[in-house]
Design a protein around this motif. Structure first.
Motif, PDB file in Angstrom:
ATOM      1  N   GLU A 118       0.824  -1.200   0.000  1.00  0.00           N
ATOM      2  CA  GLU A 118       0.000   0.000   0.000  1.00  0.00           C
ATOM      3  C   GLU A 118       0.864   1.258   0.000  1.00  0.00           C
ATOM      4  N   VAL A 119       1.922   1.241   0.812  1.00  0.00           N
ATOM      5  CA  VAL A 119       2.834   2.387   0.857  1.00  0.00           C
ATOM      6  C   VAL A 119       3.466   2.604  -0.512  1.00  0.00           C
ATOM      7  N   PHE A 120       3.848   1.502  -1.167  1.00  0.00           N
ATOM      8  CA  PHE A 120       4.438   1.613  -2.501  1.00  0.00           C
ATOM      9  C   PHE A 120       3.440   2.210  -3.486  1.00  0.00           C
ATOM     10  N   ASP A 121       2.229   1.642  -3.519  1.00  0.00           N
ATOM     11  CA  ASP A 121       1.234   2.081  -4.506  1.00  0.00           C
ATOM     12  C   ASP A 121       0.763   3.508  -4.278  1.00  0.00           C
ATOM     13  N   LYS A 122       0.467   3.840  -3.018  1.00  0.00           N
ATOM     14  CA  LYS A 122      -0.173   5.121  -2.734  1.00  0.00           C
ATOM     15  C   LYS A 122       0.802   6.263  -2.488  1.00  0.00           C
ATOM     16  N   GLN A 123       2.052   5.932  -2.145  1.00  0.00           N
ATOM     17  CA  GLN A 123       2.991   6.999  -1.811  1.00  0.00           C
ATOM     18  C   GLN A 123       4.165   7.059  -2.788  1.00  0.00           C
ATOM     19  N   VAL A 124       4.947   5.984  -2.874  1.00  0.00           N
ATOM     20  CA  VAL A 124       6.140   6.017  -3.719  1.00  0.00           C
ATOM     21  C   VAL A 124       5.770   6.093  -5.199  1.00  0.00           C
ATOM     22  N   LEU A 125       4.898   5.211  -5.651  1.00  0.00           N
ATOM     23  CA  LEU A 125       4.515   5.191  -7.056  1.00  0.00           C
ATOM     24  C   LEU A 125       3.855   6.500  -7.465  1.00  0.00           C
ATOM     25  N   ALA A 126       3.020   7.032  -6.580  1.00  0.00           N
ATOM     26  CA  ALA A 126       2.346   8.300  -6.883  1.00  0.00           C
ATOM     27  C   ALA A 126       3.349   9.433  -7.010  1.00  0.00           C
ATOM     28  N   MET A 127       4.350   9.468  -6.109  1.00  0.00           N
ATOM     29  CA  MET A 127       5.349  10.525  -6.171  1.00  0.00           C
ATOM     30  C   MET A 127       6.167  10.440  -7.450  1.00  0.00           C
ATOM     31  N   VAL A 128       6.622   9.229  -7.785  1.00  0.00           N
ATOM     32  CA  VAL A 128       7.451   9.044  -8.965  1.00  0.00           C
ATOM     33  C   VAL A 128       6.658   9.377 -10.232  1.00  0.00           C
ATOM     34  N   SER A 129       5.399   8.999 -10.245  1.00  0.00           N
ATOM     35  CA  SER A 129       4.555   9.287 -11.404  1.00  0.00           C
ATOM     36  C   SER A 129       4.425  10.789 -11.628  1.00  0.00           C
ATOM     37  N   THR A 130       4.188  11.530 -10.552  1.00  0.00           N
ATOM     38  CA  THR A 130       4.075  12.983 -10.672  1.00  0.00           C
ATOM     39  C   THR A 130       5.400  13.609 -11.080  1.00  0.00           C
ATOM     40  N   LEU A 131       6.482  13.107 -10.487  1.00  0.00           N
ATOM     41  CA  LEU A 131       7.801  13.661 -10.760  1.00  0.00           C
ATOM     42  C   LEU A 131       8.228  13.456 -12.204  1.00  0.00           C
ATOM     43  N   THR A 132       7.928  12.291 -12.737  1.00  0.00           N
ATOM     44  CA  THR A 132       8.415  11.946 -14.075  1.00  0.00           C
ATOM     45  C   THR A 132       7.379  12.190 -15.165  1.00  0.00           C
ATOM     46  N   GLY A 133       6.157  12.566 -14.776  1.00  0.00           N
ATOM     47  CA  GLY A 133       5.113  12.768 -15.773  1.00  0.00           C
ATOM     48  C   GLY A 133       4.475  11.484 -16.245  1.00  0.00           C
ATOM     49  N   GLY A 134       4.634  10.417 -15.488  1.00  0.00           N
ATOM     50  CA  GLY A 134       4.059   9.128 -15.857  1.00  0.00           C
ATOM     51  C   GLY A 134       4.862   8.450 -16.946  1.00  0.00           C
ATOM     52  N   GLY A 135       4.235   7.561 -17.664  1.00  0.00           N
ATOM     53  CA  GLY A 135       4.938   6.845 -18.721  1.00  0.00           C
ATOM     54  C   GLY A 135       5.128   5.389 -18.379  1.00  0.00           C
ATOM     55  N   PRO A 136       5.535   4.588 -19.361  1.00  0.00           N
ATOM     56  CA  PRO A 136       5.633   3.134 -19.176  1.00  0.00           C
ATOM     57  C   PRO A 136       6.709   2.702 -18.184  1.00  0.00           C
ATOM     58  N   GLU A 137       7.696   3.568 -17.893  1.00  0.00           N
ATOM     59  CA  GLU A 137       8.782   3.175 -16.988  1.00  0.00           C
ATOM     60  C   GLU A 137       8.506   3.567 -15.539  1.00  0.00           C
ATOM     61  N   THR A 138       7.370   4.227 -15.279  1.00  0.00           N
ATOM     62  CA  THR A 138       7.107   4.735 -13.934  1.00  0.00           C
ATOM     63  C   THR A 138       7.130   3.636 -12.879  1.00  0.00           C
ATOM     64  N   GLY A 139       6.455   2.528 -13.143  1.00  0.00           N
ATOM     65  CA  GLY A 139       6.415   1.440 -12.176  1.00  0.00           C
ATOM     66  C   GLY A 139       7.788   0.874 -11.889  1.00  0.00           C
ATOM     67  N   ARG A 140       8.593   0.710 -12.938  1.00  0.00           N
ATOM     68  CA  ARG A 140       9.938   0.157 -12.747  1.00  0.00           C
ATOM     69  C   ARG A 140      10.821   1.126 -11.962  1.00  0.00           C
ATOM     70  N   ARG A 141      10.703   2.413 -12.278  1.00  0.00           N
ATOM     71  CA  ARG A 141      11.489   3.420 -11.549  1.00  0.00           C
ATOM     72  C   ARG A 141      11.113   3.414 -10.061  1.00  0.00           C
ATOM     73  N   ALA A 142       9.820   3.426  -9.777  1.00  0.00           N
ATOM     74  CA  ALA A 142       9.364   3.442  -8.391  1.00  0.00           C
ATOM     75  C   ALA A 142       9.784   2.177  -7.655  1.00  0.00           C
ATOM     76  N   ALA A 143       9.714   1.036  -8.331  1.00  0.00           N
ATOM     77  CA  ALA A 143      10.102  -0.232  -7.704  1.00  0.00           C
ATOM     78  C   ALA A 143      11.581  -0.245  -7.361  1.00  0.00           C
ATOM     79  N   MET A 144      12.415   0.280  -8.248  1.00  0.00           N
ATOM     80  CA  MET A 144      13.853   0.293  -7.991  1.00  0.00           C
ATOM     81  C   MET A 144      14.218   1.278  -6.883  1.00  0.00           C
ATOM     82  N   VAL A 145      13.524   2.412  -6.839  1.00  0.00           N
ATOM     83  CA  VAL A 145      13.739   3.365  -5.735  1.00  0.00           C
ATOM     84  C   VAL A 145      13.373   2.702  -4.412  1.00  0.00           C
ATOM     85  N   SER A 146      12.224   2.030  -4.371  1.00  0.00           N
ATOM     86  CA  SER A 146      11.779   1.360  -3.148  1.00  0.00           C
ATOM     87  C   SER A 146      12.758   0.260  -2.730  1.00  0.00           C
TER      88      SER A 146
END
Length: 200
Positions: A118-146
């Motif tokens: 939940e923390v990943f989906d609602k906090q980290v993924l959301a932050m990375v998505s906003t920061l990078t403007g979304g896109g197909p790599e957003t999930g991978r970027r957020a997962a690697m940061v986490s």
């Protein structure tokens, strides 16, 4: 002191005691009575605020990372901003104990594992998505940061692995920052080896 202030102080004391005991003694050995004793309150007060042991544990692993607001961040230095934020959180007090508790229990307790997701989906993924403007790599970027941040937290604060546990916070931030920067804004795919090179 007003009643609401006393009430909030009691809730905080109970939660602090619960997080410490769950982290150090484990879920099974922690009881409503032991938490109440450490918090200096009657067990009925724990039940009043949190209902039962399951409710207390759920509150104990309720982690808000308080991530930096991505809007307005300097993309060229966002890795350092994030590294500084997490090191400051880890080496603080109450909130950091909650993160440590999650790390200690996620592998064996389903509620903790679900909370990490939940923390990943609602906090980290959301932050990375906003920061990078979304896109197909957003999930991978957020997962690697986490993975990077959780790995550092586990080895430094739970396992206390020698070299990383001994590292001062400034050095830790300086080491983490470029790695996080790469995962957030860098090119994730490296040039693949051709078949002949791969066979060597």
């Amino acid at each position: 002191m007003r009643f609401t202030e006393r009430s909030e102080g009691t809730r905080t004391a109970i939660l602090r005691a619960a997080r410490r005991q769950f982290a150090e003694r484990g879920h099974e050995s922690t009881t409503i009575r032991s938490v109440a004793a450490e918090a200096g309150v009657d067990p009925s007060m724990v039940m009043r605020y949190y209902g039962n042991k399951a409710g207390l544990f759920d509150a104990a692993i309720d982690v808000d990372l308080r991530l930096p607001e991505p809007a307005g961040q300097d993309r060229a230095h966002v890795g350092r901003t994030l590294a500084e934020h997490f090191v400051n959180r880890w080496e603080g007090e109450l909130a950091d104990l909650a993160i440590t508790l999650l790390l200690r229990t996620a592998a064996t307790h389903p509620a903790s594992a679900e909370r990490v997701r939940e923390v990943f989906d609602k906090q980290v993924l959301a932050m990375v998505s906003t920061l990078t403007g979304g896109g197909p790599e957003t999930g991978r970027r957020a997962a690697m940061v986490s993975a990077q941040l959780l790995g550092v937290a586990l080895t430094r604060y739970v396992l206390r692995l020698g070299p990383i546990a001994a590292m001062d916070s400034t050095t830790l931030v300086g080491t983490l920052a470029p790695v996080l920067q790469h995962y957030l804004t860098g090119e994730l795919d490296t040039e693949h080896l051709d078949g002949e090179e791969a066979d060597r």
